[in-house]
Design a protein around this motif. Structure first.
Motif, PDB file in Angstrom:
ATOM      1  N   VAL A 105      46.405 -80.264  28.040  1.00 15.81           N
ATOM      2  CA  VAL A 105      46.152 -79.587  27.358  1.00 15.81           C
ATOM      3  C   VAL A 105      47.078 -78.180  27.893  1.00 15.81           C
ATOM      4  O   VAL A 105      47.436 -77.411  27.504  1.00 15.81           O
ATOM      5  CB  VAL A 105      44.477 -79.020  27.672  1.00 15.81           C
ATOM      6  N   ASN A 106      47.186 -78.175  28.974  1.00 18.13           N
ATOM      7  CA  ASN A 106      47.975 -77.127  29.733  1.00 18.13           C
ATOM      8  C   ASN A 106      49.769 -77.286  28.983  1.00 18.13           C
ATOM      9  O   ASN A 106      50.095 -75.969  28.920  1.00 18.13           O
ATOM     10  CB  ASN A 106      47.950 -77.007  31.387  1.00 18.13           C
ATOM     11  N   GLU A 107      50.317 -78.328  28.866  1.00 15.91           N
ATOM     12  CA  GLU A 107      51.772 -78.807  28.308  1.00 15.91           C
ATOM     13  C   GLU A 107      51.385 -78.090  26.706  1.00 15.91           C
ATOM     14  O   GLU A 107      52.651 -77.214  27.038  1.00 15.91           O
ATOM     15  CB  GLU A 107      52.116 -79.587  28.347  1.00 15.91           C
ATOM     16  N   VAL A 108      50.364 -78.227  26.328  1.00 15.00           N
ATOM     17  CA  VAL A 108      50.998 -77.121  24.902  1.00 15.00           C
ATOM     18  C   VAL A 108      49.970 -76.150  24.514  1.00 15.00           C
ATOM     19  O   VAL A 108      51.188 -75.012  23.534  1.00 15.00           O
ATOM     20  CB  VAL A 108      50.046 -78.465  23.650  1.00 15.00           C
ATOM     21  N   LYS A 109      49.488 -75.165  25.042  1.00 12.18           N
ATOM     22  CA  LYS A 109      49.077 -74.061  24.851  1.00 12.18           C
ATOM     23  C   LYS A 109      50.129 -72.657  24.783  1.00 12.18           C
ATOM     24  O   LYS A 109      50.904 -73.326  25.936  1.00 12.18           O
ATOM     25  CB  LYS A 109      47.802 -73.674  26.287  1.00 12.18           C
ATOM     26  N   THR A 110      50.019 -72.025  25.158  1.00  8.40           N
ATOM     27  CA  THR A 110      50.562 -71.061  24.238  1.00  8.40           C
ATOM     28  C   THR A 110      49.607 -69.939  24.252  1.00  8.40           C
ATOM     29  O   THR A 110      48.951 -69.238  24.080  1.00  8.40           O
ATOM     30  CB  THR A 110      51.722 -70.356  23.213  1.00  8.40           C
ATOM     31  N   ALA A 135      51.817 -74.073  16.838  1.00 10.23           N
ATOM     32  CA  ALA A 135      52.286 -74.030  18.039  1.00 10.23           C
ATOM     33  C   ALA A 135      53.051 -74.771  18.752  1.00 10.23           C
ATOM     34  O   ALA A 135      54.156 -74.970  19.172  1.00 10.23           O
ATOM     35  CB  ALA A 135      51.641 -72.920  19.140  1.00 10.23           C
ATOM     36  N   ASN A 136      52.011 -76.076  18.926  1.00  9.95           N
ATOM     37  CA  ASN A 136      52.633 -77.330  19.500  1.00  9.95           C
ATOM     38  C   ASN A 136      52.075 -78.382  19.484  1.00  9.95           C
ATOM     39  O   ASN A 136      50.890 -78.326  19.474  1.00  9.95           O
ATOM     40  CB  ASN A 136      52.891 -77.270  21.749  1.00  9.95           C
ATOM     41  N   ALA A 156      47.118 -74.071  18.374  1.00  6.22           N
ATOM     42  CA  ALA A 156      46.951 -73.356  16.984  1.00  6.22           C
ATOM     43  C   ALA A 156      46.935 -71.787  17.046  1.00  6.22           C
ATOM     44  O   ALA A 156      45.947 -71.291  18.197  1.00  6.22           O
ATOM     45  CB  ALA A 156      46.251 -74.501  15.617  1.00  6.22           C
ATOM     46  N   ALA A 157      46.936 -70.916  16.131  1.00  5.44           N
ATOM     47  CA  ALA A 157      46.716 -69.790  16.168  1.00  5.44           C
ATOM     48  C   ALA A 157      45.516 -69.644  15.891  1.00  5.44           C
ATOM     49  O   ALA A 157      44.302 -68.704  16.643  1.00  5.44           O
ATOM     50  CB  ALA A 157      47.052 -68.744  15.206  1.00  5.44           C
ATOM     51  N   HIS A 158      44.955 -70.677  15.385  1.00  4.72           N
ATOM     52  CA  HIS A 158      43.446 -70.705  14.827  1.00  4.72           C
ATOM     53  C   HIS A 158      43.486 -72.008  14.824  1.00  4.72           C
ATOM     54  O   HIS A 158      43.589 -73.014  14.538  1.00  4.72           O
ATOM     55  CB  HIS A 158      42.656 -70.122  13.084  1.00  4.72           C
TER      56      HIS A 158
END
Length: 134
Positions: free
Chosen positions: A15-20, A72-73, A96-98
């Motif tokens: 999770v930490n790898e993908v979040k932006t 996003a990722n 993702a944004a949503h």
């Protein structure tokens, strides 16, 4: 992050790898080895990357997700080797944004993984019988 590994998977690390900073969500799926399959008690499940192409196939799934949804990722982490009941065998995380796009993309990743299992799966049951797929 697309990985096929032999070590236990850290869901938090994926999770930490993908979040932006622009992500409104990280939709996740954590696959576990369950204690029963096909009406039998499971002893273990072994996943093998026989062809050596599992990461490439997972990358193709991730690339397709990025073409189909505004995400996003994408992370897909699959564990190989012999796993016991309760072990994590798959983590999918989509930033993702949503949530609508995140959940749809996550569902697609899981469905594609199941439909085109990139590794050979051997279920060993408590009664000594074995089932192989892939």
């Amino acid at each position: 992050m697309i990985k096929v590994i032999e070590q236990p998977i850290s869901t938090e690390a994926v999770v930490n790898e993908v979040k932006t900073r622009g992500s409104g969500c990280v939709a996740t799926y954590v696959g576990l080895i369950r204690d029963r399959s096909r009406g039998k008690a499971v002893q273990s499940v072994t996943y093998e990357d026989v062809s050596g192409e599992a990461e490439q196939r997972l990358q193709e799934i991730a690339d397709e997700i990025k073409r189909r949804w505004p995400v996003a990722n994408v992370a897909i982490c699959h564990r190989v080797g012999t796993l016991n009941v309760g072990d994590i065998n798959l983590v999918v995380a989509i930033a993702a944004a949503h949530r609508t796009e995140g959940f749809a993309a996550c569902q697609y990743a899981i469905d594609q993984f199941k439909h085109e299992l990139p590794t050979r799966k051997t279920e060993t049951y408590q009664d000594g019988s074995v089932r192989v797929e892939g």
